[in-house]
Design an enzyme around this catalytic site. Structure first.
Site, mmCIF file in Angstrom:
data_model
loop_
_atom_site.group_PDB
_atom_site.id
_atom_site.type_symbol
_atom_site.label_atom_id
_atom_site.label_comp_id
_atom_site.label_asym_id
_atom_site.label_seq_id
_atom_site.Cartn_x
_atom_site.Cartn_y
_atom_site.Cartn_z
ATOM 1 N N LYS A 108 97.335 124.840 11.148
ATOM 2 C CA LYS A 108 96.733 123.654 11.774
ATOM 3 C C LYS A 108 96.143 122.665 10.776
ATOM 4 O O LYS A 108 96.054 121.462 11.068
ATOM 5 C CB LYS A 108 95.660 124.091 12.768
ATOM 6 C CG LYS A 108 96.179 124.779 14.017
ATOM 7 C CD LYS A 108 96.873 123.795 14.934
ATOM 8 C CE LYS A 108 97.198 124.427 16.282
ATOM 9 N NZ LYS A 108 97.826 123.462 17.197
ATOM 10 N N SER A 143 102.199 132.127 12.278
ATOM 11 C CA SER A 143 101.496 130.841 12.292
ATOM 12 C C SER A 143 99.999 130.943 12.069
ATOM 13 O O SER A 143 99.369 129.955 11.703
ATOM 14 C CB SER A 143 101.759 130.114 13.616
ATOM 15 O OG SER A 143 101.346 130.915 14.715
#
Length: 409
Positions: A61, A311
């Protein structure tokens, strides 16, 4: 780099992703690519793990958040930024804002894990707890933006964010130029869209597979309808991909560029997280483990070599404990057994002796003598056992029956 307002359908290009990569130089790490012999044997082709769980703030992110905030005009930076998130996006916005000297206010649900709240504050953001679910939190952040003029940094529905996330795709091509399939978890779709933009422009033959949790799979119905549609009450342990509606910007790119979207069960997510920990020695959150879950669920469906994008690794320790136990249960490595025996001195010790012979490790014992369902000389025992897999569970059951015990559950 500027693309207008969130929700604009202006496309994201390879040049945008390359520009984002230059912007992120010295900010985001080029994360490691690790081979997995176990998964390679299972899938029948080389499998590599792209370790975004080792990125700064523990997830990808930071890439999109930094590119988005760095692209703001001076007067926009002066007004500050605001975001809503249960964890990963919150930390990415907090660190990016701190690095760029921009004040950040982050709204988080009241039930957000304490480690994520603490980390977001430590990265320099002002944290406000509001609502029980992210939709309520996002509404509060939007209201704050309208009242104060702060710029809302959306977690996935903006071209700058997608361009930043797409730098993962460029790194994959640099680290594994022979890649045949990239498997990536999907919530709103920003990461999958960004990777697809970068990879398809340079290697259109590479297959891009998105993965969603069954209980929060908003993309299959949206792709079928040809537009973003909402899934009511999304439910999954994988909070990083727990999104009820695709973003308009990533949806258009996913629709055009992503080859397939698969769904995985909670059991598969648990088993994948456990595999990452035991076999790869990597701490991965459930959302980050979703590509591995897809490989476990359909090992023959992925032309290789395969790159699975891990991720994120921001998992609450309490959730980790629960998920690991769930994953072990899904693999047949926990067994719960309820049986009745004669209530006499030494009866429980005899039972435990039977379990010792078959090498079943007793984790917990519940011994009931006073339930009205039981006869005068009966006791009911519930056992929680650690086993070595389904075959061992069957062996334990046979040993109990052969010893004369009646298994009732």
């Amino acid at each position: 780099m500027s693309y207008g307002t969130a929700g604009s359908l202006r496309t994201v290009t390879l040049d945008d992703v390359r520009g984002a990569q230059k912007m992120l130089s010295g900010v985001a790490r080029a994360t490691a690519m690790e081979g997995s012999r176990h998964l390679s044997q299972l899938v029948g082709t080389p499998v590599h793990l792209k370790c975004e769980n080792l990125q700064r703030t523990g997830s990808f992110k930071l890439r999109g958040a930094y590119v988005r905030i760095a692209g703001l005009l001076p007067e926009e930076r002066a007004a500050g930024v605001v975001a809503a998130s249960a964890g990963n996006h919150a930390q990415g916005v907090a660190l990016a804002s701190s690095l760029l000297g921009v004040h950040a206010t982050v709204f988080m649900p009241r039930g957000a894990p304490l480690p994520k709240i603490s980390a977001t504050r430590e990265y320099g953001a002002e944290v406000r707890l509001h609502g029980q679910v992210v939709d309520e939190t996002l509404a509060a952040a939007e209201e704050y933006a309208a009242e104060t003029g702060a710029v809302l940094i959306h977690p996935f529905d903006h071209p700058d964010v997608i361009a930043g996330q797409g730098t993962v795709g460029l790194e994959i091509l640099e680290q594994c130029p022979e890649v045949g399939t990239i498997v990536v978890g999907m919530g709103g779709g920003g990461l999958a869209a960004g990777i697809a933009v970068a990879v398809k422009a340079l290697r259109p033959d590479v297959r891009i597979v998105g993965v969603q949790a069954e209980g929060a799979a908003c993309y299959p119905p949206s792709l079928a309808a040809g537009r973003p549609v909402s899934v009511e009450h999304p439910a999954t342990m994988a909070d990083g991909i727990k999104v009820g509606r695709p973003g308009s910007v990533p949806f258009a790119l996913v629709d055009e560029l992503v080859d397939e979207v698969r769904t995985v069960s909670e059991d598969q997510l648990s088993a994948a997280l456990l595999l990452c920990l035991e076999r790869a020695k990597l701490v991965v959150e459930p959302a980050g483990a979703s590509p591995v879950a897809a490989l476990l669920g359909g090992p023959g469906a992925f032309p290789g070599p395969v790159v699975a994008v891990l991720s994120g690794g921001n998992v609450d320790p309490v959730l980790m404990q629960r998920v690991l136990r769930h994953g072990m249960a899904a693999q047949g490595r926990y067994l719960a057994v309820t049986l009745r025996l004669t209530d006499r001195p030494g009866a429980l010790a005899t039972l435990l002796g039977v379990l010792s012979v078959v090498d079943a490790n007793v984790l917990d014992v519940s011994h009931v003598r006073t339930d009205p369902r039981l006869g005068l000389t009966e006791a009911e025992v519930e056992l929680h056992l650690e086993t070595k897999g389904p075959a061992h569970c069957a062996e334990v059951g046979r040993a109990l029956r052969e010893a004369g015990y009646t298994v009732i559950g």
